[in-house]
Design a protein around this motif. Structure first.
Motif, PDB file in Angstrom:
ATOM      1  N   SER A 122       0.853  -1.190   0.000  1.00 49.13           N
ATOM      2  CA  SER A 122       0.000   0.000   0.000  1.00 49.13           C
ATOM      3  C   SER A 122       0.888   1.239   0.000  1.00 49.13           C
ATOM      4  CB  SER A 122      -0.912   0.007   1.232  1.00 49.13           C
ATOM      5  OG  SER A 122      -0.131  -0.017   2.412  1.00 49.13           O
ATOM      6  N   GLY A 123       0.265   2.348  -0.263  1.00 45.07           N
ATOM      7  CA  GLY A 123       0.991   3.619  -0.305  1.00 45.07           C
ATOM      8  C   GLY A 123       0.563   4.491   0.861  1.00 45.07           C
ATOM      9  N   GLY A 124       0.665   5.796   0.660  1.00 45.44           N
ATOM     10  CA  GLY A 124       0.298   6.718   1.730  1.00 45.44           C
ATOM     11  C   GLY A 124       1.354   6.721   2.823  1.00 45.44           C
ATOM     12  N   SER A 125       0.938   7.134   4.034  1.00 44.67           N
ATOM     13  CA  SER A 125       1.918   7.297   5.111  1.00 44.67           C
ATOM     14  C   SER A 125       1.968   6.112   6.084  1.00 44.67           C
ATOM     15  CB  SER A 125       1.611   8.583   5.883  1.00 44.67           C
ATOM     16  OG  SER A 125       0.262   8.535   6.343  1.00 44.67           O
ATOM     17  N   THR A 126       0.876   5.385   6.222  1.00 42.26           N
ATOM     18  CA  THR A 126       0.853   4.324   7.244  1.00 42.26           C
ATOM     19  C   THR A 126       1.974   3.298   7.107  1.00 42.26           C
ATOM     20  OG1 THR A 126      -1.547   4.587   7.507  1.00 42.26           O
ATOM     21  CG2 THR A 126      -0.577   2.533   8.327  1.00 42.26           C
ATOM     22  N   PRO A 127       2.295   2.838   5.897  1.00 38.75           N
ATOM     23  CA  PRO A 127       3.320   1.785   5.805  1.00 38.75           C
ATOM     24  C   PRO A 127       4.757   2.284   5.979  1.00 38.75           C
ATOM     25  CG  PRO A 127       2.385   2.215   3.620  1.00 38.75           C
ATOM     26  CD  PRO A 127       1.712   3.147   4.573  1.00 38.75           C
ATOM     27  N   GLY A 176      -4.339   0.208   2.979  1.00 38.02           N
ATOM     28  CA  GLY A 176      -4.657   1.218   3.982  1.00 38.02           C
ATOM     29  C   GLY A 176      -6.109   1.609   3.795  1.00 38.02           C
ATOM     30  N   MET A 177      -6.561   2.509   4.638  1.00 36.31           N
ATOM     31  CA  MET A 177      -7.913   3.058   4.469  1.00 36.31           C
ATOM     32  C   MET A 177      -7.859   4.559   4.701  1.00 36.31           C
ATOM     33  SD  MET A 177     -11.513   2.416   6.522  1.00 36.31           S
ATOM     34  CE  MET A 177     -11.156   3.713   7.731  1.00 36.31           C
ATOM     35  N   GLY A 178      -8.437   5.300   3.786  1.00 35.51           N
ATOM     36  CA  GLY A 178      -8.521   6.743   3.980  1.00 35.51           C
ATOM     37  C   GLY A 178      -9.648   7.088   4.944  1.00 35.51           C
ATOM     38  N   GLY A 202     -12.974   6.197   3.834  1.00 35.82           N
ATOM     39  CA  GLY A 202     -13.289   4.783   3.617  1.00 35.82           C
ATOM     40  C   GLY A 202     -12.745   4.215   2.322  1.00 35.82           C
ATOM     41  N   HIS A 203     -11.954   5.015   1.586  1.00 40.03           N
ATOM     42  CA  HIS A 203     -11.359   4.442   0.367  1.00 40.03           C
ATOM     43  C   HIS A 203     -10.251   3.474   0.720  1.00 40.03           C
ATOM     44  CE1 HIS A 203      -8.023   7.513   0.570  1.00 40.03           C
ATOM     45  NE2 HIS A 203      -7.362   6.533  -0.007  1.00 40.03           N
ATOM     46  N   THR A 204      -9.950   2.599  -0.229  1.00 38.07           N
ATOM     47  CA  THR A 204      -8.791   1.731  -0.082  1.00 38.07           C
ATOM     48  C   THR A 204      -8.157   1.547  -1.443  1.00 38.07           C
ATOM     49  OG1 THR A 204      -7.941  -0.331   0.882  1.00 38.07           O
ATOM     50  CG2 THR A 204     -10.021  -0.471  -0.373  1.00 38.07           C
ATOM     51  N   ALA A 205      -6.853   1.300  -1.467  1.00 40.59           N
ATOM     52  CA  ALA A 205      -6.081   1.433  -2.706  1.00 40.59           C
ATOM     53  C   ALA A 205      -6.455   2.806  -3.260  1.00 40.59           C
ATOM     54  CB  ALA A 205      -6.343   0.282  -3.674  1.00 40.59           C
ATOM     55  N   SER A 206      -6.851   2.891  -4.533  1.00 48.03           N
ATOM     56  CA  SER A 206      -7.405   4.171  -4.990  1.00 48.03           C
ATOM     57  C   SER A 206      -8.838   3.982  -5.459  1.00 48.03           C
ATOM     58  CB  SER A 206      -6.531   4.779  -6.095  1.00 48.03           C
ATOM     59  OG  SER A 206      -5.394   5.406  -5.518  1.00 48.03           O
ATOM     60  N   ARG A 221      -5.148  11.729 -11.010  1.00 44.58           N
ATOM     61  CA  ARG A 221      -5.410  10.393 -11.505  1.00 44.58           C
ATOM     62  C   ARG A 221      -4.480   9.390 -10.843  1.00 44.58           C
ATOM     63  NH1 ARG A 221      -5.704  10.988 -17.888  1.00 44.58           N
ATOM     64  NH2 ARG A 221      -3.917  12.345 -17.463  1.00 44.58           N
ATOM     65  N   ARG A 222      -5.010   8.192 -10.691  1.00 44.28           N
ATOM     66  CA  ARG A 222      -4.283   7.103 -10.059  1.00 44.28           C
ATOM     67  C   ARG A 222      -4.451   5.857 -10.911  1.00 44.28           C
ATOM     68  NH1 ARG A 222      -4.545   7.850  -4.213  1.00 44.28           N
ATOM     69  NH2 ARG A 222      -4.256  10.051  -3.742  1.00 44.28           N
ATOM     70  N   VAL A 223      -3.520   4.913 -10.780  1.00 45.17           N
ATOM     71  CA  VAL A 223      -3.745   3.560 -11.313  1.00 45.17           C
ATOM     72  C   VAL A 223      -3.939   2.668 -10.101  1.00 45.17           C
ATOM     73  CG1 VAL A 223      -2.731   1.593 -12.557  1.00 45.17           C
ATOM     74  CG2 VAL A 223      -2.417   3.926 -13.426  1.00 45.17           C
TER      75      VAL A 223
HETATM   76  C1  6PG Z   1      -2.440   5.971  -1.429  1.00 41.86           C
HETATM   77  C2  6PG Z   1      -2.801   4.716  -0.699  1.00 41.86           C
HETATM   78  C3  6PG Z   1      -4.123   4.897  -0.025  1.00 41.86           C
HETATM   79  C4  6PG Z   1      -3.799   4.918   1.440  1.00 41.86           C
HETATM   80  C5  6PG Z   1      -4.907   5.512   2.253  1.00 41.86           C
HETATM   81  C6  6PG Z   1      -4.444   5.727   3.692  1.00 41.86           C
HETATM   82  O1  6PG Z   1      -1.946   5.916  -2.563  1.00 41.86           O
HETATM   83  O2  6PG Z   1      -2.609   7.017  -0.777  1.00 41.86           O
HETATM   84  O3  6PG Z   1      -2.635   3.580  -1.335  1.00 41.86           O
HETATM   85  O4  6PG Z   1      -5.075   3.914  -0.285  1.00 41.86           O
HETATM   86  O5  6PG Z   1      -3.546   3.595   1.884  1.00 41.86           O
HETATM   87  O6  6PG Z   1      -5.232   6.769   1.685  1.00 41.86           O
HETATM   88  O7  6PG Z   1      -3.411   6.675   3.647  1.00 41.86           O
HETATM   89  P1  6PG Z   1      -2.545   7.009   4.963  1.00 41.86           P
HETATM   90  O8  6PG Z   1      -1.771   5.772   5.273  1.00 41.86           O
HETATM   91  O9  6PG Z   1      -1.642   8.139   4.516  1.00 41.86           O
HETATM   92  O10 6PG Z   1      -3.516   7.381   6.025  1.00 41.86           O
END
Ligand code: 6PG
Length: 238
Positions: free
Chosen positions: A38-43, A138-140, A143-147, A173-175
């Protein structure tokens, strides 16, 4: 909520340490592992912990993929690949051919098609759907996940393994992997931390309010589903 294992931790650090041990134990088996990150900050902390264990871990049987990528160049600060490279890939020895980057710099629709083809070639298939061994999500706070965002619930279905998504506020845009690929996975682990996630996650876990409008609520893999949460997201007994 689909039968899911809930693992609740006092804080994000103990969550990351615990999950890193789980993942490291699987890597240490030496079995081929097709793993979507996953992306974002959590990982970020998880990647730092895995990087610090780099001497003990043999990554040669691990194939890394991404659950989603922002349509930006790989050296852009918003790139999930850049975050992973900075915190993990630059610190470990993993065969270059094992790192399957989503090319954020490419034309999105063409890249979604290309990446779907890569998944078709590299992964085992179940009814024509690529099967990951393990997917991190992750989850925004929406409630989104992935994109897969609430305004694009159609991405939970569909014939394609990857699709072009659009961020609801920025329009970026996202893939993204689509729902069928998430459902086909042998193991799906959500890592969710931070009080901002609590309202939506509470609705989801208790099937209350608008829970069905959140993409996360619809991830019901054929395999094992688990949530790694810190207490700010879900208090024990709440
Ligand atoms: C992305 C992630 C997205 C992320 C959630 C949670 O590209 O941002 O894949 O799905 O997992 O938005 O983001 P945080 O970990 O930053 O809260």
């Amino acid at each position: 909520m689909h039968p899911a294992q809930l693992n609740i931790f006092t804080d994000p650090e103990t969550l990351a340490q615990s999950f890193a041990r789980e993942l490291a134990a699987q890597i240490a088996t030496g079995k081929t592992l097709h793993l979507a990150l996953s992306g974002g900050s959590t990982p970020k902390r998880l990647f730092q912990i895995l990087a610090s264990a780099h001497q003990e871990l043999d990554w040669s049987a691990v194939h890394l993929y991404w659950g989603d990528e922002r349509c930006v160049p790989p050296d852009d600060e918003q790139s999930n690949y850049k975050m992973t490279k900075d915190l993990l890939l630059a610190q470990i020895v993993i065969p270059e051919e094992n790192v399957h980057r989503i090319r954020g710099e490419a034309e999105p629709a063409a890249e979604a098609a290309r990446y779907g083809k890569v998944l078709g070639e590299k992964l085992p298939q179940s009814d024509g759907v690529p099967v990951f061994d393990w997917v991190l999500l992750g989850m925004g706070s929406d409630g989104h996940t992935a994109s897969i965002f609430p305004h694009q619930m159609e991405l939970l279905e569909g014939k394609e393994a990857c699709a072009v998504a659009v961020h609801p506020s920025s329009g970026q845009r996202r893939v993204s992997l689509t729902g069928p690929v998430l459902q086909a996975a042998r193991r799906v682990s959500f890592l969710i931390t931070g009080a901002s996630k609590r309202p939506v996650f509470t609705e989801i876990i208790h099937r209350q309010g608008q829970w069905e409008s959140y993409p996360t609520a619809h991830v019901r893999p054929a395999g094992h589903l688990e949530f790694y949460l810190d207490q700010s997201v879900l208090h024990v007994g709440s």
